[in-house]
Scaffold this active site. Sequence first.
Site, mmCIF file in Angstrom:
data_model
loop_
_atom_site.group_PDB
_atom_site.id
_atom_site.type_symbol
_atom_site.label_atom_id
_atom_site.label_comp_id
_atom_site.label_asym_id
_atom_site.label_seq_id
_atom_site.Cartn_x
_atom_site.Cartn_y
_atom_site.Cartn_z
ATOM 1 N N HIS A 112 11.087 1.342 -11.371
ATOM 2 C CA HIS A 112 12.281 0.654 -10.868
ATOM 3 C C HIS A 112 12.515 -0.701 -11.529
ATOM 4 O O HIS A 112 13.261 -1.520 -11.004
ATOM 5 C CB HIS A 112 12.181 0.472 -9.344
ATOM 6 N N GLY A 177 1.670 3.368 0.325
ATOM 7 C CA GLY A 177 2.573 2.296 0.735
ATOM 8 C C GLY A 177 4.022 2.536 0.367
ATOM 9 O O GLY A 177 4.747 1.597 0.050
ATOM 10 N N SER A 179 7.662 4.681 1.591
ATOM 11 C CA SER A 179 8.242 5.346 2.756
ATOM 12 C C SER A 179 8.622 6.797 2.478
ATOM 13 O O SER A 179 8.908 7.550 3.400
ATOM 14 C CB SER A 179 9.487 4.583 3.196
HETATM 15 P P1 NAD Z 1 9.746 0.923 1.712
HETATM 16 O O1 NAD Z 1 9.981 -0.472 2.172
HETATM 17 O O2 NAD Z 1 10.831 1.907 1.862
HETATM 18 O O3 NAD Z 1 8.460 1.460 2.442
HETATM 19 C C1 NAD Z 1 7.302 0.689 2.535
HETATM 20 C C2 NAD Z 1 6.230 1.530 3.165
HETATM 21 O O4 NAD Z 1 5.040 0.755 3.167
HETATM 22 C C3 NAD Z 1 6.499 1.946 4.613
HETATM 23 O O5 NAD Z 1 6.345 3.337 4.728
HETATM 24 C C4 NAD Z 1 5.428 1.193 5.420
HETATM 25 O O6 NAD Z 1 4.935 1.977 6.521
HETATM 26 C C5 NAD Z 1 4.349 1.023 4.372
HETATM 27 N N1 NAD Z 1 3.439 -0.090 4.601
HETATM 28 C C6 NAD Z 1 3.656 -1.265 5.227
HETATM 29 N N2 NAD Z 1 2.545 -2.020 5.195
HETATM 30 C C7 NAD Z 1 1.613 -1.311 4.519
HETATM 31 C C8 NAD Z 1 0.267 -1.549 4.154
HETATM 32 N N3 NAD Z 1 -0.360 -2.671 4.458
HETATM 33 N N4 NAD Z 1 -0.392 -0.580 3.458
HETATM 34 C C9 NAD Z 1 0.216 0.580 3.118
HETATM 35 N N5 NAD Z 1 1.487 0.855 3.450
HETATM 36 C C10 NAD Z 1 2.177 -0.082 4.137
HETATM 37 O O7 NAD Z 1 9.285 0.815 0.183
HETATM 38 P P2 NAD Z 1 9.349 1.830 -1.021
HETATM 39 O O8 NAD Z 1 9.094 3.216 -0.541
HETATM 40 O O9 NAD Z 1 8.479 1.259 -2.079
HETATM 41 O O10 NAD Z 1 10.873 1.762 -1.539
HETATM 42 C C11 NAD Z 1 11.581 0.558 -1.596
HETATM 43 C C12 NAD Z 1 12.114 0.089 -2.970
HETATM 44 O O11 NAD Z 1 12.426 -1.319 -2.861
HETATM 45 C C13 NAD Z 1 11.094 0.136 -4.051
HETATM 46 O O12 NAD Z 1 11.425 1.181 -4.869
HETATM 47 C C14 NAD Z 1 11.218 -1.174 -4.834
HETATM 48 O O13 NAD Z 1 11.972 -1.028 -6.001
HETATM 49 C C15 NAD Z 1 11.927 -2.108 -3.935
HETATM 50 N N6 NAD Z 1 11.028 -3.176 -3.394
HETATM 51 C C16 NAD Z 1 10.031 -3.704 -4.178
HETATM 52 C C17 NAD Z 1 9.167 -4.672 -3.659
HETATM 53 C C18 NAD Z 1 8.074 -5.210 -4.531
HETATM 54 O O14 NAD Z 1 8.188 -5.157 -5.768
HETATM 55 N N7 NAD Z 1 6.981 -5.716 -3.972
HETATM 56 C C19 NAD Z 1 9.327 -5.115 -2.339
HETATM 57 C C20 NAD Z 1 10.365 -4.557 -1.574
HETATM 58 C C21 NAD Z 1 11.203 -3.581 -2.112
#
Ligand code: NAD
Length: 244
Positions: A112, A177, A179
Amino acid sequence: MLLLSPEDRVVILTGAGVSAESGIKTFRDCDGLWEKHNIEDVATPEGFSRNPRLVWKFYNERRTQLYKVKPNLAHTALVELEKMLGDSFFLITQNVDNLHERAGTQRLVHMHGELLKIRCTGCDRVFHIETKQPDLPRCSECQALLRPHIVWFGEIPFHMDCIHLTLKKCSLFIAIGTSGQVHPASQFIQIAKSFGARTLVINPDPDTYKAYTKDIDYFIAKPAGDALSELVQEYSESFAAKIC
Ligand code: NAD
Ligand code: ZN
């Protein structure tokens, strides 16, 4: 029972939950808002056309946040795993932060995009950046408006050919981690399974990947840091026993 064996070819998909323990909010925290913003405003091409200044501000803030956070236990456990598996390790991240690289992971792709890259809307050149960008920055080559090198909703993710190839060849697929709601990454588990891989989901929310229940062989309902540390510890013991 050992989930991982030294013969495995492992493909790992990480999502925002892996960076949550470093203090970066996940996508779906706060009812579909990412860091209190509307997804349509900051993560779509239409949002960028409507208000590029707001989008730049949002990603400048995300970039600034990178310097305040550090890799966590989950990132370092994945580095340990890569050291043991070598070329049999491949990591696909949906995250746009740089915490996997900062921890030391080498075999990874950012499907992404990356916060520390920007792209020209005119000539498509990609530039690395380290700092906050000026207001509405322009390309040094063609003067067109620059944009974050991020895959927004409605756009095609990067590295898809390479990703499909690794999914076909892997013997163990692990989603951590994430969704399982963002297409096409959500379908990787099904693809890996259809090519014969065992599959594991790590997520503290046991309802994750509900649409793919039949494709999940193992589920560890724990935070990524704890689950991965335990998995890597267990694997390193079997790995040591094999090479001794
Ligand atoms: P999402 O927010 O849709 O899902 C996050 C998942 O992480 C949830 O299912 C939740 O239950 C789980 N979670 C929460 N705390 C956790 C932990 N301590 N250990 C393991 N799992 C945990 O995120 P997604 O599926 O990655 O999709 C969202 C999109 O948004 C990504 O593709 C990305 O491009 C973008 N994004 C990126 C970042 C980043 O770079 N850090 C942050 C937010 C969103
Ligand atoms: Zn240009």
